[in-house]
Design a protein around this motif. Structure first.
Motif, PDB file in Angstrom:
ATOM      1  N   LYS A 137       7.631  -2.475  -9.858  1.00  0.00           N
ATOM      2  CA  LYS A 137       7.080  -2.771  -8.531  1.00  0.00           C
ATOM      3  C   LYS A 137       8.069  -2.550  -7.395  1.00  0.00           C
ATOM      4  O   LYS A 137       9.216  -3.001  -7.472  1.00  0.00           O
ATOM      5  N   GLY A 138       7.612  -1.819  -6.384  1.00  0.00           N
ATOM      6  CA  GLY A 138       8.445  -1.624  -5.198  1.00  0.00           C
ATOM      7  C   GLY A 138       9.525  -0.565  -5.367  1.00  0.00           C
ATOM      8  O   GLY A 138      10.369  -0.384  -4.496  1.00  0.00           O
ATOM      9  N   LYS A 139       9.505   0.132  -6.527  1.00  0.00           N
ATOM     10  CA  LYS A 139      10.484   1.204  -6.749  1.00  0.00           C
ATOM     11  C   LYS A 139       9.751   2.484  -7.104  1.00  0.00           C
ATOM     12  O   LYS A 139       8.717   2.432  -7.778  1.00  0.00           O
ATOM     13  N   TYR A 140      10.309   3.618  -6.689  1.00  0.00           N
ATOM     14  CA  TYR A 140       9.748   4.899  -7.093  1.00  0.00           C
ATOM     15  C   TYR A 140      10.253   5.191  -8.502  1.00  0.00           C
ATOM     16  O   TYR A 140      11.465   5.301  -8.736  1.00  0.00           O
ATOM     17  N   PHE A 141       9.337   5.300  -9.471  1.00  0.00           N
ATOM     18  CA  PHE A 141       9.727   5.577 -10.850  1.00  0.00           C
ATOM     19  C   PHE A 141       9.570   7.070 -11.114  1.00  0.00           C
ATOM     20  O   PHE A 141       8.517   7.656 -10.904  1.00  0.00           O
TER      21      PHE A 141
ATOM     22  N   ASN B  77       0.811  -1.216   0.000  1.00  0.00           N
ATOM     23  CA  ASN B  77       0.000   0.000   0.000  1.00  0.00           C
ATOM     24  C   ASN B  77       0.857   1.285   0.000  1.00  0.00           C
ATOM     25  O   ASN B  77       0.310   2.382  -0.021  1.00  0.00           O
ATOM     26  N   VAL B  78       2.148   1.135  -0.013  1.00  0.00           N
ATOM     27  CA  VAL B  78       3.119   2.249   0.005  1.00  0.00           C
ATOM     28  C   VAL B  78       2.823   3.235   1.155  1.00  0.00           C
ATOM     29  O   VAL B  78       1.949   4.097   1.070  1.00  0.00           O
ATOM     30  N   SER B  79       3.581   3.065   2.235  1.00  0.00           N
ATOM     31  CA  SER B  79       3.381   3.944   3.380  1.00  0.00           C
ATOM     32  C   SER B  79       4.734   4.537   3.749  1.00  0.00           C
ATOM     33  O   SER B  79       5.720   3.812   3.889  1.00  0.00           O
ATOM     34  N   ILE B  80       4.777   5.860   3.829  1.00  0.00           N
ATOM     35  CA  ILE B  80       6.055   6.524   4.090  1.00  0.00           C
ATOM     36  C   ILE B  80       5.933   7.443   5.294  1.00  0.00           C
ATOM     37  O   ILE B  80       5.169   8.409   5.277  1.00  0.00           O
ATOM     38  N   LYS B  81       6.660   7.103   6.340  1.00  0.00           N
ATOM     39  CA  LYS B  81       6.640   7.925   7.549  1.00  0.00           C
ATOM     40  C   LYS B  81       8.064   8.149   8.026  1.00  0.00           C
ATOM     41  O   LYS B  81       8.861   7.216   8.068  1.00  0.00           O
TER      42      LYS B  81
ATOM     43  N   ILE C  44       0.030   5.225  -5.785  1.00  0.00           N
ATOM     44  CA  ILE C  44       0.660   3.918  -5.972  1.00  0.00           C
ATOM     45  C   ILE C  44       0.815   3.611  -7.460  1.00  0.00           C
ATOM     46  O   ILE C  44       1.882   3.216  -7.933  1.00  0.00           O
ATOM     47  N   GLU C  45      -0.282   3.841  -8.211  1.00  0.00           N
ATOM     48  CA  GLU C  45      -0.248   3.487  -9.629  1.00  0.00           C
ATOM     49  C   GLU C  45       0.737   4.354 -10.420  1.00  0.00           C
ATOM     50  O   GLU C  45       1.413   3.883 -11.322  1.00  0.00           O
TER      51      GLU C  45
END
Ligand code: PRX
Length: 650
Positions: free
Chosen positions: A494-498, A63-67, A486-487
């Motif tokens: 997948k799993g990388k910031y593009f 779900n991509v969570s950044i804290k 996310i999309e």
């Protein structure tokens, strides 16, 4: 390429530099090996009301969570103002240089405190609360800074909309974040011309109301005293309101992950996205990059020429420099008014030490001729920066040789609205420079190049640029649409910031950004979705279909080339071309004006109806000898017609 020119770090750049190459290597290795330890230490560069005990809690998967620093409590305006008052209350915080060269002002930290507190109290008086969205549509005047800082003081979330956007574009941004309070000015002033900000705001509010968002108040700063319409129940004069409230306002206690601001930016699909940044990590990252990338020392006069309507203005006119207690220059005007010497006159007038601008300005000034530069001394300059688009080596060399007289390092800083701060850049005392390369990653940033199938390219090679590890300044979500976040950024690989950028890594591990690989174009450093311009064109009742691509432009970097198919029976006239350009300006703003419009009876499509943009790009570049495979086209004859009527014949 091994034949690339290298400019070694000069002894003078290294002498008092904060970071030399050994320190860079060590800190970088530490930052990647143990991010918790590294950022745990550097997070303390800002003041916390309650210290954090957790540093990083972030994942690019699922779900991509950044804290970051999530249990810490702080306040951005406190860090940018209050904490400096004891030591530097009488130091200039903001030098304001007006459009007119005789118009300037200096605001000390003490004065900034009072202005911001008053503005914050005005917001409170009119019911703005923590978490509320406030839209700021302002010219480059100090009140824009007060407005932004006032929001952060009370925990309201600002959404700054660039003053060059049209009423429609402003309305879209007001509606998307359901903002019911707008701060604007009567008019803006740039290059001797006025911009009807209040009138645009009035129109935008009407459009927003038709979309079920009612703006309750408009706070208006008097800039030109030009004639404007006034709605008694809704509109408030800033000078009256500010005089009616107290000059102190306690900063709100904000959690590190509380929203700080929204900034709308264009992508390859759909309408602009509200990029959401939060409080603690953003400020740590903006201030740290400001200090090390520009080798900022106490007492330096620092000038970033961006507009506060863009992320560069947020992070590097306001938040980074002020968090560091710097003197930051804010410029209302344009590079060529009253003459192409303006930038250098301002540098001399205010003894600017650090200067940060965009390649498009450099190219335009280069075109105006060296004599405009040579009239000035520029002796105060110590570091020069570039941002917003790839800088071509010719422009880099001119900047270095003519403006900097071979004595001033250039930091070519690569980053994006989504990033919050600079990700790839030289450090003046540490990095040998190569014209056209953004060089090496900042601390904690882990770039990766992948091919179109997601295979990782190690060592030298080209491909698509991803970032594999979270950093504190990155965006947390798309406002109101986490799925889109996310999309857009984490689904392609997948799993990388593009990033959406293409990139090459050379034998020294230097990164060379080659530009966008998606349907985003970069016009004079302004980012534009081709889909947005297309939808503006097709909203005209004489247009049936439109396709927009970028093409190389000497000054702007990229120009906007539009292919337009008209409704049956409509004549393709010059008048209609003019009308369509005006229509796009009305829908989005002058920055989206198409440079070329080609009337096209048909567009090249595959049998399944997909427009083949690759072909359109080639024709726009006047490079149709290399069209590649056209066998999948439904009607190959379309291409011959497009080539025959192309608008960019060399
Ligand atoms: O393509 C890259 C280009 O600008 C894009 C980001 O645009 P925006 O979000 O508007 O932010 C601009 C200012 C931070 C990137 O995806 N870009 C930005 N800086 C550089 C650059 N391209 C090459 N070199 C740069 N230094």
């Amino acid at each position: 390429m091994s034949d690339t020119k290298v400019y070694r770090v000069q002894p003078a750049w290294k002498k008092d530099a904060l970071i030399d190459n050994d320190t860079y290597q060590k800190w970088y290795a530490d930052s990647v090996k143990d991010p918790d330890k590294f950022w745990g230490k550097h997070g303390k560069r800002i003041d916390w009301f309650k210290p954090y005990t957790k540093v990083k809690n972030a994942s690019f998967g699922g779900n991509v969570s950044i804290k970051w620093f999530e249990d810490g409590v702080t306040n951005v305006s406190y860090n940018c103002i209050d904490r400096h008052l004891k030591k530097r209350g009488n130091q200039t915080a903001i030098i304001w240089e007006g459009d007119n060269p005789y118009d300037d002002r200096k605001i000390t930290y003490n004065e900034l405190y009072e202005h911001v507190c008053r503005m914050a109290n005005v917001l409170k008086k009119h019911g703005v609360k923590r978490g509320d969205r406030v839209t700021i549509y302002m010219p480059m005047i100090p009140e824009a800074a007060y407005a932004m800082l006032a929001c952060t003081r009370i925990g309201a979330v600002h959404s700054v909309v660039f003053g060059g956007f049209s009423p429609d574009a402003l309305a879209g941004r007001i509606v998307d974040c359901e903002s019911t309070f707008v701060i604007t000015a009567d008019e803006g002033l740039r290059g001797g011309r006025t911009i009807p900000l209040k009138e645009n705001t009035d129109k935008a509010i009407d459009i927003a109301a038709r979309n079920n968002v009612t703006v309750k108040n408009v706070l208006v700063v008097r800039r030109t005293a030009g004639k404007i319409a006034w709605f008694d129940k809704r509109d408030l004069w800033y000078h009256d309101e500010a005089a009616s409230v107290k000059p102190d306002c306690k900063p709100a206690e904000m959690k590190a992950e509380d929203p700080l601001f929204i900034l709308y930016t264009s992508g390859s699909t759909g309408k602009p996205k509200g990029v959401l940044h939060t409080t603690g990590g953003y400020l740590v990252y903006a201030s740290m990059t400001h200090q090390y990338v520009f080798d900022y020392h106490d007492g330096d006069i620092y000038w970033c020429t961006a507009d506060v309507g863009w992320v560069t203005g947020h992070s590097y006119i306001l938040y980074g420099p002020l968090a560091n207690g710097a003197t930051t220059l804010m410029f209302e005007g344009v590079p060529n008014y009253p003459s192409p010497s303006r930038f250098w006159d301002v540098v001399d007038k205010h003894k600017v030490n650090i200067f940060y601008t965009a390649p498009t300005a450099i190219r335009a000034l280069m075109g105006a001729g060296d004599e405009w530069v040579k009239k000035s001394s520029r002796k105060s300059l110590r570091v020069m920066g570039s941002v917003g688009e790839p800088i071509n080596p010719e422009a880099w060399e001119w900047y270095f040789n003519v403006v900097g007289e071979k004595k001033v390092p250039i930091v070519d800083t690569w980053w994006q609205t989504e990033n919050g701060g600079i990700l790839i850049s030289p450090l003046p005392g540490a990095t040998d420079l190569k014209p056209g390369s953004a060089t090496r990653p900042f601390f904690g940033v882990v770039p990766q190049i992948v091919d179109n199938d997601g295979e990782v390219i190690e060592g030298t090679g080209s491909g698509n640029l991803c970032i594999t590890e979270p950093w504190p300044g990155m965006m947390r979500t798309v406002y109101g649409d986490h799925q889109r976040f996310i999309e857009t950024y984490f689904a392609t690989y997948k799993g990388k910031y593009f990033t959406g950028d293409g990139c090459r890594r050379d034998e020294d591990g230097y990164y060379w950004i080659t530009g966008r690989v998606d349907d985003v174009i970069n016009v004079s450093g302004h980012r534009m979705g081709t889909a947005e311009v297309e939808s503006a064109l097709v909203s005209h009742d004489k247009v049936s279909e439109a396709a927009v691509v970028g093409y190389p432009h000497d000054i702007k970097g990229q120009g906007i080339y539009s292919y337009v198919t008209l409704m049956a029976g409509v004549d393709a006239t010059e008048d209609l071309r003019t009308e369509l350009i005006a229509h796009v300006r009305k829908e989005i703003g002058p920055i989206a004006s198409p440079d070329k419009i080609q009337f096209a009876p048909g567009l090249p499509k595959t049998r399944s109806g997909k427009i083949m943009r690759r072909i359109l790009r080639k024709i726009a570049e006047d490079d149709f000898g290399a069209l590649g495979d056209t066998s999948t086209l439904a009607d190959p004859a379309v291409v011959d017609d497009l080539i025959e009527h192309r608008q960019n014949k060399k």
